[in-house]
Design an enzyme around this catalytic site. Structure first.
Site, PDB file in Angstrom:
ATOM      1  N   PRO A 161      40.589  42.805  35.555  1.00  0.00           N
ATOM      2  CA  PRO A 161      39.593  43.845  35.490  1.00  0.00           C
ATOM      3  C   PRO A 161      39.786  44.770  36.513  1.00  0.00           C
ATOM      4  O   PRO A 161      39.982  44.676  37.735  1.00  0.00           O
ATOM      5  CB  PRO A 161      38.234  43.270  35.180  1.00  0.00           C
ATOM      6  CG  PRO A 161      38.340  41.894  35.944  1.00  0.00           C
ATOM      7  CD  PRO A 161      40.021  41.374  35.720  1.00  0.00           C
ATOM      8  N   ASP A 162      39.518  46.080  36.087  1.00  0.00           N
ATOM      9  CA  ASP A 162      39.326  47.007  37.185  1.00  0.00           C
ATOM     10  C   ASP A 162      38.127  47.156  37.625  1.00  0.00           C
ATOM     11  O   ASP A 162      37.259  46.090  37.490  1.00  0.00           O
ATOM     12  CB  ASP A 162      39.967  48.824  36.703  1.00  0.00           C
ATOM     13  CG  ASP A 162      38.953  49.137  35.576  1.00  0.00           C
ATOM     14  OD1 ASP A 162      37.812  48.552  35.135  1.00  0.00           O
ATOM     15  OD2 ASP A 162      39.311  50.174  35.149  1.00  0.00           O
ATOM     16  N   PHE A 163      37.758  48.117  38.424  1.00  0.00           N
ATOM     17  CA  PHE A 163      36.452  48.181  39.139  1.00  0.00           C
ATOM     18  C   PHE A 163      35.396  48.953  38.530  1.00  0.00           C
ATOM     19  O   PHE A 163      34.137  48.442  38.068  1.00  0.00           O
ATOM     20  CB  PHE A 163      36.394  48.754  40.752  1.00  0.00           C
ATOM     21  CG  PHE A 163      37.287  47.953  41.396  1.00  0.00           C
ATOM     22  CD1 PHE A 163      36.560  46.784  42.100  1.00  0.00           C
ATOM     23  CD2 PHE A 163      38.696  48.024  41.457  1.00  0.00           C
ATOM     24  CE1 PHE A 163      37.322  45.906  42.777  1.00  0.00           C
ATOM     25  CE2 PHE A 163      39.409  47.075  42.404  1.00  0.00           C
ATOM     26  CZ  PHE A 163      38.940  45.922  42.937  1.00  0.00           C
ATOM     27  N   ARG A 164      35.635  50.180  37.896  1.00  0.00           N
ATOM     28  CA  ARG A 164      34.776  51.027  37.338  1.00  0.00           C
ATOM     29  C   ARG A 164      34.592  51.298  35.857  1.00  0.00           C
ATOM     30  O   ARG A 164      33.802  51.922  35.503  1.00  0.00           O
ATOM     31  CB  ARG A 164      34.806  52.437  38.200  1.00  0.00           C
ATOM     32  CG  ARG A 164      34.713  52.119  39.548  1.00  0.00           C
ATOM     33  CD  ARG A 164      34.793  53.287  40.502  1.00  0.00           C
ATOM     34  NE  ARG A 164      34.209  53.208  41.907  1.00  0.00           N
ATOM     35  CZ  ARG A 164      35.142  52.690  42.599  1.00  0.00           C
ATOM     36  NH1 ARG A 164      36.442  52.398  42.347  1.00  0.00           N
ATOM     37  NH2 ARG A 164      34.818  52.155  43.955  1.00  0.00           N
ATOM     38  N   ASP A 182      46.026  42.607  44.206  1.00  0.00           N
ATOM     39  CA  ASP A 182      46.429  41.467  43.525  1.00  0.00           C
ATOM     40  C   ASP A 182      48.008  41.094  43.873  1.00  0.00           C
ATOM     41  O   ASP A 182      48.212  40.227  43.490  1.00  0.00           O
ATOM     42  CB  ASP A 182      46.141  41.951  42.003  1.00  0.00           C
ATOM     43  CG  ASP A 182      46.959  43.305  41.550  1.00  0.00           C
ATOM     44  OD1 ASP A 182      47.955  43.431  42.378  1.00  0.00           O
ATOM     45  OD2 ASP A 182      46.351  43.994  40.918  1.00  0.00           O
ATOM     46  N   ASN A 211      45.532  48.298  45.082  1.00  0.00           N
ATOM     47  CA  ASN A 211      45.342  47.216  44.808  1.00  0.00           C
ATOM     48  C   ASN A 211      45.532  45.840  45.643  1.00  0.00           C
ATOM     49  O   ASN A 211      46.505  46.075  46.462  1.00  0.00           O
ATOM     50  CB  ASN A 211      46.451  46.831  43.405  1.00  0.00           C
ATOM     51  CG  ASN A 211      45.955  47.751  42.273  1.00  0.00           C
ATOM     52  OD1 ASN A 211      45.078  48.577  42.378  1.00  0.00           O
ATOM     53  ND2 ASN A 211      46.740  48.005  41.193  1.00  0.00           N
ATOM     54  N   HIS A 233      44.603  49.214  50.629  1.00  0.00           N
ATOM     55  CA  HIS A 233      43.161  48.161  50.856  1.00  0.00           C
ATOM     56  C   HIS A 233      43.570  46.842  51.316  1.00  0.00           C
ATOM     57  O   HIS A 233      42.518  46.124  51.146  1.00  0.00           O
ATOM     58  CB  HIS A 233      42.213  48.489  49.582  1.00  0.00           C
ATOM     59  CG  HIS A 233      41.860  49.952  49.424  1.00  0.00           C
ATOM     60  ND1 HIS A 233      41.188  50.251  48.142  1.00  0.00           N
ATOM     61  CD2 HIS A 233      41.712  50.982  50.383  1.00  0.00           C
ATOM     62  CE1 HIS A 233      40.840  51.603  48.284  1.00  0.00           C
ATOM     63  NE2 HIS A 233      41.207  51.926  49.605  1.00  0.00           N
TER      64      HIS A 233
HETATM   65  P1  OAD Z   1      38.689  51.812  39.303  1.00  0.00           P
HETATM   66  O1  OAD Z   1      38.142  50.817  38.552  1.00  0.00           O
HETATM   67  O2  OAD Z   1      37.627  52.970  39.984  1.00  0.00           O
HETATM   68  O3  OAD Z   1      39.608  53.112  38.312  1.00  0.00           O
HETATM   69  C1  OAD Z   1      40.450  52.581  37.309  1.00  0.00           C
HETATM   70  C2  OAD Z   1      40.995  53.807  36.670  1.00  0.00           C
HETATM   71  O4  OAD Z   1      42.077  53.191  35.927  1.00  0.00           O
HETATM   72  C3  OAD Z   1      39.903  54.083  35.756  1.00  0.00           C
HETATM   73  O5  OAD Z   1      40.284  55.583  35.576  1.00  0.00           O
HETATM   74  C4  OAD Z   1      40.306  53.443  34.359  1.00  0.00           C
HETATM   75  O6  OAD Z   1      40.105  54.298  33.140  1.00  0.00           O
HETATM   76  C5  OAD Z   1      41.897  53.568  34.335  1.00  0.00           C
HETATM   77  N1  OAD Z   1      42.518  52.394  33.659  1.00  0.00           N
HETATM   78  C6  OAD Z   1      41.884  51.165  33.605  1.00  0.00           C
HETATM   79  N2  OAD Z   1      42.805  50.418  32.696  1.00  0.00           N
HETATM   80  C7  OAD Z   1      43.734  51.397  32.040  1.00  0.00           C
HETATM   81  C8  OAD Z   1      44.759  51.386  31.233  1.00  0.00           C
HETATM   82  N3  OAD Z   1      45.263  50.019  30.721  1.00  0.00           N
HETATM   83  N4  OAD Z   1      45.519  52.315  31.045  1.00  0.00           N
HETATM   84  C9  OAD Z   1      45.189  53.534  31.436  1.00  0.00           C
HETATM   85  N5  OAD Z   1      44.200  53.606  32.584  1.00  0.00           N
HETATM   86  C10 OAD Z   1      43.462  52.712  32.895  1.00  0.00           C
HETATM   87  O7  OAD Z   1      39.830  51.339  40.362  1.00  0.00           O
HETATM   88  P2  OAD Z   1      40.530  51.847  41.531  1.00  0.00           P
HETATM   89  O8  OAD Z   1      40.597  53.456  41.360  1.00  0.00           O
HETATM   90  O9  OAD Z   1      41.768  51.279  41.860  1.00  0.00           O
HETATM   91  O10 OAD Z   1      38.585  48.585  46.735  1.00  0.00           O
HETATM   92  O11 OAD Z   1      39.344  51.576  42.751  1.00  0.00           O
HETATM   93  C11 OAD Z   1      39.521  52.170  43.893  1.00  0.00           C
HETATM   94  C12 OAD Z   1      38.947  51.186  45.029  1.00  0.00           C
HETATM   95  O12 OAD Z   1      37.557  50.722  44.647  1.00  0.00           O
HETATM   96  C13 OAD Z   1      39.531  49.672  44.711  1.00  0.00           C
HETATM   97  O13 OAD Z   1      40.808  49.420  45.481  1.00  0.00           O
HETATM   98  C14 OAD Z   1      38.421  48.719  45.363  1.00  0.00           C
HETATM   99  C15 OAD Z   1      37.045  49.416  44.779  1.00  0.00           C
HETATM  100  O14 OAD Z   1      35.969  49.240  45.425  1.00  0.00           O
HETATM  101  C16 OAD Z   1      38.878  47.503  47.552  1.00  0.00           C
HETATM  102  O15 OAD Z   1      39.316  46.551  46.814  1.00  0.00           O
HETATM  103  C17 OAD Z   1      38.792  47.356  48.742  1.00  0.00           C
END
Ligand code: OAD
Length: 258
Positions: free
Chosen positions: A13-16, A89, A87, A106
């Site tokens: 999973p992503d974060f936001r 991971d 990332n 990070h």
């Molecule tokens: P976010 O979760 O903030 O953003 C992920 C982005 O990827 C969003 O714009 C989603 O719409 C997009 N996305 C997700 N899945 C996708 C897919 N299959 N195809 C296209 N787009 C997709 O993640 P980051 O930007 O990486 O810190 O977050 C930044 C930092 O916030 C992370 O490194 C983490 C967190 O706090 C640490 O781990 C220290």
């Protein structure tokens, strides 16, 4: 530049992202607020939530996808200047992108440091503890050993400063799978020269692509794998990237059989 969105096709999973993002699904970790999982003060009080997440993300469970192999292919073709990733991971390394081509802004689970005496550890040494739900302790001073993941309020690794020499040299900046919400990483997008094309491959319009678009910016909205596939097709690299994906899958299968 990459973020958690390049690894969602691998099952992480992503974060936001609303609903599926990690920050929306942290109830089971019993945190006062979502970002506490990466907060140093909170970690000193209670390292368990972070280690529960570490157990989930520890390298070995997930496989790279086409986005990671696309970057590997760029490197193979001597077209990669550097990959800046947020990332943790480890999928970039697993896809065979050499560590010197990466800036893991990070941090990484590949190494760890004692929070008391700063003794250094190889991430693999921590694996048995992390996997069995124990908080790893320093063999010298018994302090908690923390994987070298950058927490909120911590300095980014010194090699992040490579951007000062890398970005002025870039002929093209590809930004994939990130919300560009976390500084200082997000501002790297503005470190590319004004004449350079910046290509965003992402589900959402983010950062300067949304609010300070430059004339040469290009946006490919949608799934990141679809976007990368479209680019790879246009370049005539489809078979090559597919061969890398297949070789990676074969290697993983052989490892499972071992
Ligand atoms: P976010 O979760 O903030 O953003 C992920 C982005 O990827 C969003 O714009 C989603 O719409 C997009 N996305 C997700 N899945 C996708 C897919 N299959 N195809 C296209 N787009 C997709 O993640 P980051 O930007 O990486 O810190 O977050 C930044 C930092 O916030 C992370 O490194 C983490 C967190 O706090 C640490 O781990 C220290």
């Amino acid at each position: 530049m990459a973020g958690a969105g390049i690894s969602t096709p691998s099952g992480i999973p992503d974060f936001r992202s609303p609903g599926s993002g990690l920050y929306h699904n942290l109830q089971r970790y019993d945190l006062p607020y979502a970002e506490a999982i990466f907060d140093m003060d909170f970690f000193h009080q209670n390292p368990n939530p972070f280690f529960a997440l570490a157990k989930e993300l520890y390298p070995g469970k997930y496989r790279p996808n086409m986005t990671h192999y696309f970057v590997r292919l760029l490197h193979k073709k001597s077209q990669l200047l550097r990959m800046y990733t947020q990332n943790i991971d480890g999928l970039e390394r697993l896809a065979g992108i050499p560590p010197q081509m990466l800036v893991e802004a990070h941090g990484t689970f590949a190494t760890a440091t004692c929070t008391v005496c700063w003794s250094k550890y190889d991430g693999e040494k921590l694996r048995p503890d992390v996997m069995s739900g124990r908080v790893p302790k320093c063999s010298t001073c018994k302090g908690v050993v923390k994987p070298d993941i950058v927490f909120f309020g911590e300095e980014l690794p010194p090699y992040f400063l490579k951007y000062l020499t890398d970005f002025p040299l870039a002929d093209l900046l590809i930004v994939m799978g990130t919300s560009l919400e976390v500084e200082p990483f997000a501002s790297l997008a503005d470190a590319a020269r004004g004449s350079v094309t910046r290509l965003l491959i992402n589900r959402d319009l983010v950062g300067p692509f949304a609010w300070r678009r430059r004339p040469h910016d290009v946006v490919q909205l949608g799934d990141v794998v679809d976007g990368v596939r479209a680019l790879v097709d246009a370049l005539g690299w489809t078979r090559e990237v597919e061969a890398l994906v297949a070789a990676g899958a074969e290697k993983a299968a052989a490892k499972t059989e071992e």
